[in-house]
Design a protein around this motif. Structure first.
Motif, short mmCIF file in Angstrom:
data_model
loop_
_atom_site.label_atom_id
_atom_site.label_comp_id
_atom_site.label_asym_id
_atom_site.label_seq_id
_atom_site.Cartn_x
_atom_site.Cartn_y
_atom_site.Cartn_z
N ASN A 83 -6.39 1.04 4.63
CA ASN A 83 -6.87 2.34 4.16
C ASN A 83 -5.76 3.24 3.62
O ASN A 83 -6.02 4.11 2.78
N ASP A 84 -4.53 3.03 4.08
CA ASP A 84 -3.46 3.98 3.75
C ASP A 84 -2.37 3.41 2.84
O ASP A 84 -1.51 4.17 2.39
N LEU A 85 -2.41 2.12 2.56
CA LEU A 85 -1.36 1.53 1.75
C LEU A 85 -1.31 2.15 0.36
O LEU A 85 -0.22 2.44 -0.17
N ALA A 86 -2.46 2.38 -0.25
CA ALA A 86 -2.48 2.96 -1.60
C ALA A 86 -1.80 4.32 -1.62
O ALA A 86 -1.08 4.65 -2.57
N GLU A 87 -2.02 5.11 -0.58
CA GLU A 87 -1.39 6.43 -0.51
C GLU A 87 0.12 6.31 -0.37
O GLU A 87 0.88 7.06 -0.99
N LEU A 88 0.58 5.36 0.45
CA LEU A 88 2.01 5.16 0.61
C LEU A 88 2.65 4.77 -0.71
O LEU A 88 3.73 5.25 -1.07
N VAL A 89 1.98 3.89 -1.44
CA VAL A 89 2.50 3.46 -2.74
C VAL A 89 2.55 4.65 -3.70
O VAL A 89 3.55 4.88 -4.38
N ALA A 90 1.46 5.41 -3.75
CA ALA A 90 1.38 6.55 -4.67
C ALA A 90 2.40 7.63 -4.34
O ALA A 90 2.92 8.29 -5.24
N ASP A 91 2.72 7.78 -3.05
CA ASP A 91 3.66 8.82 -2.62
C ASP A 91 5.10 8.33 -2.56
O ASP A 91 5.98 9.02 -2.05
N ASN A 92 5.35 7.13 -3.08
CA ASN A 92 6.71 6.59 -3.18
C ASN A 92 7.33 6.36 -1.80
O ASN A 92 8.54 6.48 -1.61
N VAL A 93 6.49 6.04 -0.80
CA VAL A 93 6.96 5.80 0.56
C VAL A 93 7.25 4.31 0.74
O VAL A 93 6.45 3.46 0.34
N ARG A 94 8.37 4.02 1.35
CA ARG A 94 8.73 2.63 1.65
C ARG A 94 8.34 2.33 3.09
O ARG A 94 8.72 3.04 4.01
N LEU A 95 7.56 1.28 3.28
CA LEU A 95 7.14 0.85 4.61
C LEU A 95 8.12 -0.19 5.13
O LEU A 95 8.49 -1.13 4.43
N ARG A 96 8.52 -0.01 6.38
CA ARG A 96 9.43 -0.95 7.01
C ARG A 96 8.96 -1.23 8.42
O ARG A 96 8.45 -0.33 9.10
N ILE A 97 9.09 -2.47 8.87
CA ILE A 97 8.66 -2.87 10.20
C ILE A 97 9.88 -3.27 11.01
O ILE A 97 10.76 -4.00 10.52
N ILE A 98 9.95 -2.80 12.26
CA ILE A 98 10.96 -3.30 13.18
C ILE A 98 10.24 -3.93 14.37
O ILE A 98 9.14 -3.53 14.72
N GLY A 99 10.87 -4.96 14.95
CA GLY A 99 10.24 -5.69 16.02
C GLY A 99 9.75 -7.05 15.55
O GLY A 99 9.71 -7.35 14.35
N ASP A 100 9.35 -7.87 16.51
CA ASP A 100 8.93 -9.24 16.22
C ASP A 100 7.42 -9.29 15.97
O ASP A 100 6.65 -9.83 16.78
N TYR A 101 7.00 -8.72 14.84
CA TYR A 101 5.57 -8.66 14.56
C TYR A 101 4.98 -10.01 14.20
O TYR A 101 3.75 -10.16 14.14
#
Length: 253
Positions: free
Chosen positions: A102-120
């Motif tokens: 639901n929120d990925l499109a907003e992150l892309v549009a707002d120029n936000v970089r998603l990063r994950i830490i941990g052993d997902y």
């Protein structure tokens, strides 16, 4: 005075009267605690608390961007959370799927970089693929970074870093004396992020719970009584103002 502001004042103690310098922390980390208690107080199932907590994640990530915070790290699922009932873990995974979709499109549009830490990668294959796709789609973004800690534990992170450096030393690639603080930091999940400035924990608990133990060495700590689903934009603003009142010496005078 609103409840979030009162919580910030209690945590500050005698520093409450110190003027806000206007300094904004570059990197804020939040231990999002209190979803279950929030639901219990309303005679609702724990899932309702977790769902309300996801709504708060959405509001706070937007507020952090508006405040100019460069990196926001959220403790979403710890390595110890596997001890919870299987149904609750399944609910948490489902909410994570919904948030990404639901929120990925907003992150892309707002120029936000998603990063994950941990052993997902211990998660189910479909969820891992969803996470990998979200990270890849935001990798070229140049704005603020949203860091989600998934199956994360600071002790495991440090052990893994030490093992990698020890293996390189045993292979003759580096000398033992080359294992410096800087070398360890380069092996941590958070390498490349701004130094951690502020750690906030909601719900009144006052411990780090195996979260960013190395990174928090000189971070400011703020514990507020507000349960996570009730932590709003004003509460984040109070936390940033509290940070601005702190005198950071980093061991000096």
């Amino acid at each position: 005075m609103s409840p979030p502001a009162a919580s910030a004042q209690v945590a500050l103690g005698s520093l409450a009267a110190v003027p806000d310098t206007g300094a904004v922390p570059r990197h804020v980390a939040i231990i999002m605690d209190g979803n279950g208690r929030w639901a219990k107080r309303r005679l609702l199932p724990r899932f309702a608390g977790h769902k309300a907590g996801v709504d708060t994640v959405r509001r706070i990530t937007r507020a952090a961007r508006a405040l100019g915070i460069e990196a926001l790290t959220l403790y979403a699922f710890s390595s110890e959370n596997w001890r919870r009932p299987e149904a609750e873990v399944s609910d948490l995974m489902g909410l994570l799927r919904l948030f990404i979709r639901n929120d990925l499109a907003e992150l892309v549009a707002d120029n936000v970089r998603l990063r994950i830490i941990g052993d997902y990668r211990r998660f189910s294959a479909d969820l891992v693929a969803l996470i990998d796709d979200a990270v890849a789609r935001t990798a070229s973004n140049t704005g603020p970074t949203l860091v989600i800690a998934l199956n994360y534990g600071a002790q495991a992170e440090l052990v893994a870093a030490a093992q990698r450096l020890a293996a390189r030393a045993a292979a003759g690639e580096i000398a033992p004396e080359a294992i410096t603080a800087e070398a360890i930091e380069a092996e941590l999940d958070t390498h490349g992020l701004p130094p951690l400035d502020l750690v906030i924990r909601t719900s009144g608990e006052q411990r780090l719970s195996n979260f960013l133990l190395w990174q928090a060495a000189y971070a400011e700590l703020l514990f507020v009584d507000t349960l996570w689903p009730d932590f709003d934009e004003a509460a984040l603003g109070e936390a940033v103002a509290a940070f601005g009142r702190r005198q950071r010496r980093f061991g000096g005078l």
